[in-house]
Design a protein around this motif. Structure first.
Motif: not given
Ligand code: FAD
Length: 410
Positions: A14, A35, A78, A167, A298, A308-309
């Motif tokens: 995101a 990050d 953070v 899955k 998330d 991620a979608a």
């Molecule tokens: P993340 O990608 O997890 O990134 C969070 C970031 O925040 C990280 O880089 C972390 O280091 C950083 N962070 C954490 N704490 C701090 C802090 N205190 N200060 C600064 N930075 C911080 N999605 C799909 O769309 N299709 C799929 O088929 C799918 N399959 C999946 C299968 C598995 C096994 C898993 C685990 C996930 C799957 N997902 C899928 C879900 C998808 O990966 C997540 O929804 C997506 O990565 C969310 O993005 P995000 O940026 O919110 O969180």
């Protein structure tokens, strides 16, 4: 003190996508991403790693290579938010101030909530596709198992990618079927929830696979404790009468999905709702109480599937609304319909492609004659295997929005 016009917390799916979407609209914008991580993961690929389809290395890239040109990277975690001062505090007490804030730190995998789990993960037949280093162990266990009991667990919602627990199970069962050992393996899906999948349109197709593989569905069973060396797991089961009982199960392998919460520093902050998640308006993704603050991914409490979608669709919406609030755009608000997607790998080569928005409304991206999401599809598998990783790295993370054009309010 460090100051930037826009500060983004989290450089995950995101955070990087929203930074790119902002810069695509306003290339001279002063954006910083905070990050601490060296590596960014394509987590949707981990199901494929656990199923022996992807090389794990395809799912990881250095953070440095993904920070969009034009954005600064503050490599720190953070620790706290101070919205009243337009400030956040980093680990080590450095302060960063901002004009606008975007919060996208993902969620916390709470491995420690299961007694005995942290010490046995990656050993004694205990695995999880929810970690980069463990997904290859899933495939190792699946290949090695010729007879016995395989457990697959699902914790209470919300979790990221709600389909991922099953899955892993279908891909394992399909391998055992191909190897001719399926009949000797007792498969249990121990699910804290009461249904196989939250959107009922997809359940019939999934149930056909459950029957085909001979999977036992054990609903309302929550994993509470595990003893790796003894190959035993304990669950709490809620019975039809509402009474709970403890269940003990032996296993030869167990795929665990841990309970998931908002990250601690967000949960205790003024930005959180009562449950700890980032409190946003589900349509505009603005914070409900603090102007100039936005949330996506998330970490936020919008009732979409955490995928991620979803982040792919949310990023341009946040970018648009933030720039609109700054006066840089004149069009009306962009509004999010809750789109999320969960490609359910029901066998190697076929996927049930769940795509839906708020309220479980089906939101297919492709016409029904190409992919009917309610039926297993080979084309959907090819999409997941060949197209989606490319789309993620090359389009979504780079702010190319040809598949995520935001809808504007009327
Ligand atoms: P993340 O990608 O997890 O990134 C969070 C970031 O925040 C990280 O880089 C972390 O280091 C950083 N962070 C954490 N704490 C701090 C802090 N205190 N200060 C600064 N930075 C911080 N999605 C799909 O769309 N299709 C799929 O088929 C799918 N399959 C999946 C299968 C598995 C096994 C898993 C685990 C996930 C799957 N997902 C899928 C879900 C998808 O990966 C997540 O929804 C997506 O990565 C969310 O993005 P995000 O940026 O919110 O969180």
């Amino acid at each position: 003190e460090i100051r930037h016009e826009v500060v983004i917390v989290g450089g995950g799916a995101a955070g990087i996508a929203v930074a790119s979407s902002l810069l695509a609209r306003k290339p001279d914008l002063d954006v910083a991403i905070v990050d601490p991580a060296d590596i960014h993961y394509y987590q949707p690929g981990w199901t494929m790693v656990g199923g022996g389809v992807f090389d794990p290395r395809w799912t990881a890239k250095t953070m440095a290579s993904l920070i969009p040109p034009g954005a600064k990277w503050i490599k720190a975690a953070v620790a706290a938010f101070e919205p009243e001062n337009n400030a956040l505090v980093l680990d080590g007490c450095r302060v960063v101030t901002y004009g606008r804030l975007v919060v996208a730190p993902g969620l916390k995998l709470n491995w420690g909530a299961i007694e005995g789990l942290p010490e046995t993960l990656g050993r004694n037949g205990v695995t999880s596709n929810y970690r980069y280093d463990l997904a290859p162990y899933t495939w190792e266990l699946v290949r090695a198992l010729k007879r016995g009991t395989a457990l697959f667990t699902q914790p209470p919602m919300p979790i990221k990618c709600a389909g991922a627990p099953q899955k892993a199970m279908y891909l394992a069962a399909d391998h055992w079927r191909g190897a001719g050992v399926l009949g000797d393996i007792d498969i249990h899906f121990c699910n804290a929830g009461a249904v196989l999948f939250g959107v009922k349109d997809y359940v019939p197709a999934l149930m056909e696979y459950v029957d085909h593989y001979g999977i036992h569905l054990d609903f309302q069973e929550t994993l509470t404790r595990i003893d790796g060396p003894a190959r035993t797991a304990w669950f709490t089961r809620v019975g039809a009468d509402g009474m709970t009982e403890a269940i003990e199960r032996r296993f030869d392998m167990i795929h665990v999905v841990p309970p998931q919460t908002a990250p601690d520093f967000l949960r205790v902050s003024p930005l959180a709702d009562a449950a700890g998640w980032m409190d946003v308006d589900p349509a505009t993704l603005r914070h409900r109480r603090h102007p100039g603050i936005y949330g996506l991914g998330d970490a936020c409490n919008a009732p979409n599937a955490k995928t991620a979608a979803a982040a792919r669709k949310q990023a341009p919406i946040v970018a648009h609304n933030l720039l609109r609030d700054m006066g840089a755009l004149r069009e009306p608000d962009a509004v999010y319909d809750g789109y999320g997607s969960c490609p359910l790998t029901v066998e190697r080569g076929k996927i049930v492609l769940a795509e839906f928005g708020y309220g479980g409304k089906l939101l297919p991206s492709l016409p029904g004659w190409l992919i009917d999401g309610r039926k297993p599809s080979r084309l959907a598998w090819l999409l997941k295997e060949r197209m989606l990783p490319w789309m993620y790295w090359k389009a979504m993370l780079r702010g190319r929005e040809w598949l995520a054009k935001p809808e504007l309010a009327a």
